[in-house]
Motif scaffolding. Structure first.
Motif, PDB file in Angstrom:
ATOM      1  N   GLY A 252       0.777  -1.225   0.000  1.00 29.93           N
ATOM      2  CA  GLY A 252       0.000   0.000   0.000  1.00 29.93           C
ATOM      3  C   GLY A 252       0.810   1.277   0.000  1.00 29.93           C
ATOM      4  O   GLY A 252       0.249   2.372   0.058  1.00 29.93           O
ATOM      5  N   THR A 253       2.121   1.152  -0.099  1.00 31.67           N
ATOM      6  CA  THR A 253       2.982   2.322  -0.131  1.00 31.67           C
ATOM      7  C   THR A 253       3.623   2.453  -1.512  1.00 31.67           C
ATOM      8  O   THR A 253       3.733   1.471  -2.254  1.00 31.67           O
ATOM      9  CB  THR A 253       4.109   2.222   0.924  1.00 31.67           C
ATOM     10  N   PRO A 254       4.072   3.659  -1.859  1.00 33.70           N
ATOM     11  CA  PRO A 254       4.772   3.815  -3.142  1.00 33.70           C
ATOM     12  C   PRO A 254       6.026   2.948  -3.232  1.00 33.70           C
ATOM     13  O   PRO A 254       6.426   2.539  -4.330  1.00 33.70           O
ATOM     14  CB  PRO A 254       5.120   5.305  -3.164  1.00 33.70           C
ATOM     15  N   GLN A 255       6.637   2.656  -2.074  1.00 34.32           N
ATOM     16  CA  GLN A 255       7.858   1.852  -2.085  1.00 34.32           C
ATOM     17  C   GLN A 255       7.597   0.435  -2.614  1.00 34.32           C
ATOM     18  O   GLN A 255       8.465  -0.168  -3.253  1.00 34.32           O
ATOM     19  CB  GLN A 255       8.468   1.766  -0.674  1.00 34.32           C
ATOM     20  N   HIS A 256       6.391  -0.112  -2.343  1.00 37.23           N
ATOM     21  CA  HIS A 256       6.093  -1.460  -2.821  1.00 37.23           C
ATOM     22  C   HIS A 256       6.061  -1.511  -4.337  1.00 37.23           C
ATOM     23  O   HIS A 256       6.460  -2.507  -4.954  1.00 37.23           O
ATOM     24  CB  HIS A 256       4.768  -1.942  -2.245  1.00 37.23           C
ATOM     25  N   ASP A 257       5.601  -0.448  -4.950  1.00 36.33           N
ATOM     26  CA  ASP A 257       5.543  -0.397  -6.412  1.00 36.33           C
ATOM     27  C   ASP A 257       6.940  -0.382  -7.034  1.00 36.33           C
ATOM     28  O   ASP A 257       7.085  -0.682  -8.226  1.00 36.33           O
ATOM     29  CB  ASP A 257       4.781   0.850  -6.872  1.00 36.33           C
TER      30      ASP A 257
END
Length: 303
Positions: A252-257
């Motif tokens: 759910g965070t931009p880092q996961h993308d």
């Protein structure tokens, strides 16, 4: 059928072979030849029974099973069957094969992504996973200095002594995680901590960081700030990060993308300056390692 024990693995499995075979496995998964579904589990009250399965098309299929009880873990079981006949080709019983394959995958990641001149390493944690990471990394980089920290002074001193005696590497126990991490080319986090064990600001630009411990929402040994600091964020199994329950710490965070698979790195020569490698466990790699072992090792203790 061959039965492989922990003693067999300690005596006969070299770090160089393990890293080489795990590199093959990661590439086979990327190519679609090694099938690596996320692990599944059965609840057992105070713990779970975990299964990881895998299959190398046309050659073998197999699985690993283990429990998550808080008491001393029982022996893990890895089984490989022949693809064509279904006959059992090999069985590994004990607790060495799993950590050795995790260490070897870490070695693959270091070899692919860490700076070629990386020689200093900071280690936070002194358990089996910490040991096998160091065992494998030492096969791909000429380590000139190793700083070891864990909360227990006796454990970190004993670990540093073991590194010097068994691996012939210069290891020193230090008094804090910060002292272990600051200024190091390579950093390994291998703890059971439910909270971040390092400050991201301690990580110098150009550092390669592996994290092996808890990494779910509400319980993780690192924070999103560490990922923010990285130019490249890699994992051995993107699919597994989507299957965590509770969710993966970056869900759910931009880092996961930003996460990319290690197979993509190996196939595409992806590189980065500051790298975080999230080791989550690529399914099928335990069976892959066992299959290679039983095909290659003429051990007198294997039957």
């Amino acid at each position: 059928m061959r039965v492989v024990t922990d003693a067999d693995i300690r005596e006969h499995l070299t770090a160089t072979d393990a890293v080489g075979w795990m590199r093959e496995a990661v590439l086979a998964a990327y190519d679609g030849r090694l099938h690596t579904p996320p692990r599944v589990q059965a609840e057992l009250g105070d713990g779970n029974l975990i299964f990881t399965t895998g299959a190398l098309t046309g050659e073998w299929y197999g699985y690993r099973s283990y429990d998550t009880f808080d008491t001393d873990p029982g022996s893990q079981l890895v089984v490989v069957h022949d693809w064509r006949t279904g006959a059992v080709r090999g069985v590994a019983v004990g607790n060495e094969l799993g950590p050795r394959r995790v260490g070897a995958i870490g070695g693959v990641a270091v070899d692919a992504l860490a700076r070629k001149d990386a020689t200093t390493l900071g280690l936070v944690g002194t358990g089996k996973q910490a040991w096998t990471q160091l065992w494998a990394i030492s096969a791909v980089r000429p380590l000139s200095s190793i700083a070891v920290f864990s909360r227990d002074a006796d454990r970190r001193n004993a670990f540093a002594t073991r590194v010097s005696e068994e691996l012939g590497l210069p290891a020193t126990a230090v008094g804090s995680a910060r002292e272990a991490v600051e200024g190091r080319d390579l950093v390994v986090l291998a703890t059971s901590s439910p909270a971040p064990v390092i400050d991201a600001e301690w990580v110098a630009p150009g550092t390669f960081v592996t994290t092996l411990g808890p990494k779910v929402v509400g319980r993780a040994e690192f924070g999103p700030d560490l990922v923010d600091r990285a130019d490249l964020v890699v994992t051995d199994s993107v699919d597994q990060t989507h299957a965590y329950d509770p969710p993966f710490v970056l869900t759910g965070t931009p880092q996961h993308d930003r996460l990319i698979g290690l197979g993509e790195v190996l196939a595409g020569n992806v590189s980065g300056r500051t790298v975080v490698f999230c080791s989550v466990g690529l399914a099928g790699t335990e069976a892959y390692l066992l299959a290679r072992l039983v095909d290659s090792a003429p051990w007198s203790s294997v039957r």
